[in-house]
Design a protein around this motif. Structure first.
Motif, PDB file in Angstrom:
ATOM      1  N   ASP A   1      -1.225   1.587  -8.986  1.00  0.00           N
ATOM      2  CA  ASP A   1      -2.029   0.364  -8.954  1.00  0.00           C
ATOM      3  C   ASP A   1      -1.279  -0.777  -8.273  1.00  0.00           C
ATOM      4  O   ASP A   1      -1.881  -1.580  -7.553  1.00  0.00           O
ATOM      5  N   VAL A   2       0.023  -0.855  -8.484  1.00  0.00           N
ATOM      6  CA  VAL A   2       0.851  -1.879  -7.836  1.00  0.00           C
ATOM      7  C   VAL A   2       0.765  -1.716  -6.325  1.00  0.00           C
ATOM      8  O   VAL A   2       0.482  -2.674  -5.592  1.00  0.00           O
ATOM      9  N   MET A   3       0.986  -0.502  -5.851  1.00  0.00           N
ATOM     10  CA  MET A   3       0.981  -0.260  -4.409  1.00  0.00           C
ATOM     11  C   MET A   3      -0.414  -0.465  -3.815  1.00  0.00           C
ATOM     12  O   MET A   3      -0.549  -1.031  -2.726  1.00  0.00           O
ATOM     13  N   ARG A   4      -1.434  -0.069  -4.533  1.00  0.00           N
ATOM     14  CA  ARG A   4      -2.817  -0.257  -4.071  1.00  0.00           C
ATOM     15  C   ARG A   4      -3.146  -1.746  -3.961  1.00  0.00           C
ATOM     16  O   ARG A   4      -3.731  -2.204  -2.985  1.00  0.00           O
ATOM     17  N   ARG A   5      -2.719  -2.519  -4.952  1.00  0.00           N
ATOM     18  CA  ARG A   5      -2.997  -3.966  -4.943  1.00  0.00           C
ATOM     19  C   ARG A   5      -2.246  -4.664  -3.812  1.00  0.00           C
ATOM     20  O   ARG A   5      -2.779  -5.559  -3.156  1.00  0.00           O
ATOM     21  N   LEU A   6      -1.015  -4.251  -3.567  1.00  0.00           N
ATOM     22  CA  LEU A   6      -0.254  -4.820  -2.453  1.00  0.00           C
ATOM     23  C   LEU A   6      -0.943  -4.535  -1.124  1.00  0.00           C
ATOM     24  O   LEU A   6      -1.034  -5.409  -0.262  1.00  0.00           O
ATOM     25  N   GLU A   7      -1.437  -3.313  -0.959  1.00  0.00           N
ATOM     26  CA  GLU A   7      -2.133  -2.960   0.283  1.00  0.00           C
ATOM     27  C   GLU A   7      -3.426  -3.762   0.434  1.00  0.00           C
ATOM     28  O   GLU A   7      -3.748  -4.214   1.534  1.00  0.00           O
ATOM     29  N   GLU A   8      -4.140  -3.970  -0.673  1.00  0.00           N
ATOM     30  CA  GLU A   8      -5.357  -4.796  -0.622  1.00  0.00           C
ATOM     31  C   GLU A   8      -5.024  -6.224  -0.184  1.00  0.00           C
ATOM     32  O   GLU A   8      -5.759  -6.825   0.595  1.00  0.00           O
ATOM     33  N   GLU A   9      -3.932  -6.740  -0.679  1.00  0.00           N
ATOM     34  CA  GLU A   9      -3.561  -8.130  -0.416  1.00  0.00           C
ATOM     35  C   GLU A   9      -2.940  -8.330   0.965  1.00  0.00           C
ATOM     36  O   GLU A   9      -3.200  -9.317   1.631  1.00  0.00           O
ATOM     37  N   TYR A  10      -2.104  -7.376   1.399  1.00  0.00           N
ATOM     38  CA  TYR A  10      -1.305  -7.571   2.605  1.00  0.00           C
ATOM     39  C   TYR A  10      -1.497  -6.510   3.687  1.00  0.00           C
ATOM     40  O   TYR A  10      -0.873  -6.611   4.739  1.00  0.00           O
ATOM     41  N   GLY A  11      -2.289  -5.491   3.424  1.00  0.00           N
ATOM     42  CA  GLY A  11      -2.409  -4.401   4.374  1.00  0.00           C
ATOM     43  C   GLY A  11      -1.213  -3.471   4.258  1.00  0.00           C
ATOM     44  O   GLY A  11      -0.386  -3.594   3.355  1.00  0.00           O
ATOM     45  N   LYS A  12      -1.120  -2.547   5.173  1.00  0.00           N
ATOM     46  CA  LYS A  12       0.004  -1.593   5.156  1.00  0.00           C
ATOM     47  C   LYS A  12       1.298  -2.324   5.465  1.00  0.00           C
ATOM     48  O   LYS A  12       1.411  -2.998   6.478  1.00  0.00           O
ATOM     49  N   GLN A  13       2.238  -2.203   4.568  1.00  0.00           N
ATOM     50  CA  GLN A  13       3.564  -2.813   4.717  1.00  0.00           C
ATOM     51  C   GLN A  13       4.608  -1.846   4.173  1.00  0.00           C
ATOM     52  O   GLN A  13       4.281  -0.907   3.458  1.00  0.00           O
ATOM     53  N   LYS A  14       5.844  -2.120   4.493  1.00  0.00           N
ATOM     54  CA  LYS A  14       6.954  -1.392   3.890  1.00  0.00           C
ATOM     55  C   LYS A  14       7.486  -2.249   2.752  1.00  0.00           C
ATOM     56  O   LYS A  14       7.691  -3.448   2.915  1.00  0.00           O
ATOM     57  N   TRP A  15       7.689  -1.615   1.592  1.00  0.00           N
ATOM     58  CA  TRP A  15       8.091  -2.343   0.402  1.00  0.00           C
ATOM     59  C   TRP A  15       9.388  -1.798  -0.175  1.00  0.00           C
ATOM     60  O   TRP A  15       9.566  -0.596  -0.265  1.00  0.00           O
ATOM     61  N   ASP A  16      10.244  -2.682  -0.585  1.00  0.00           N
ATOM     62  CA  ASP A  16      11.422  -2.357  -1.379  1.00  0.00           C
ATOM     63  C   ASP A  16      11.066  -2.774  -2.802  1.00  0.00           C
ATOM     64  O   ASP A  16      11.093  -3.960  -3.139  1.00  0.00           O
ATOM     65  N   LEU A  17      10.679  -1.810  -3.634  1.00  0.00           N
ATOM     66  CA  LEU A  17      10.159  -2.074  -4.969  1.00  0.00           C
ATOM     67  C   LEU A  17      11.279  -2.105  -6.003  1.00  0.00           C
ATOM     68  O   LEU A  17      12.059  -1.170  -6.106  1.00  0.00           O
ATOM     69  N   GLN A  18      11.319  -3.193  -6.763  1.00  0.00           N
ATOM     70  CA  GLN A  18      12.245  -3.328  -7.890  1.00  0.00           C
ATOM     71  C   GLN A  18      11.410  -3.454  -9.163  1.00  0.00           C
ATOM     72  O   GLN A  18      10.394  -4.137  -9.166  1.00  0.00           O
TER      73      GLN A  18
END
Length: 138
Positions: A29-46
């Motif tokens: 859900d975190v990754m899905r929400r990030l994609e909804e908000e910002y589109g495809k990006q590379k993330w360094d998740l902490q």
């Protein structure tokens, strides 16, 4: 601040009660929400995970998150909902001001209780009725 084409640093802040200790079930859900908000990006998740009361101002992971934001090591914070940040309005506003000053977005998986929208409404209320451009939490 999220910048297209770079590896953006995202913090997932997950505060749970004693009954639910599985933060991993929210990662999709975190990754899905990030994609909804910002589109495809590379993330360094902490991950900033703790079992604590939202009213407690001395939450270890919450304080670590604030320190990371202040040190400009985070670009965006994702959490379940605004109440996950804090149940105390003073603590909530203090956190949102720290994020605002460091250009850190706060995204909530639950769009109905989105922290950024609540923060903007409170700032507008204060400005309109108290003629203040910035909110203090003292």
């Amino acid at each position: 601040m999220v910048i297209a084409g770079t590896i953006n640093r995202v913090a997932f802040y997950c505060r749970v009660n004693h009954r639910d200790r599985d933060y991993e079930k929210y990662l999709d859900d975190v990754m899905r929400r990030l994609e909804e908000e910002y589109g495809k990006q590379k993330w360094d998740l902490q991950i900033f995970f703790e079992e604590a009361s939202g009213a407690d101002p001395n939450r270890k992971e919450f304080n670590r998150l604030k320190a990371e934001i202040a040190a400009k090591k985070i670009d965006v914070v994702v959490t379940m909902r605004a109440a996950t940040i804090a149940r105390n309005w003073g603590q909530f506003m203090e956190f949102m001001l720290i994020c605002s000053k460091k250009n850190v977005d706060v995204v909530c998986i639950d769009k109905v209780e989105d922290a950024q929208a609540i923060f903007r409404r409170i700032q507008e209320f204060k400005k309109r009725f108290f003629e203040e451009s910035d909110v203090t939490c003292e």
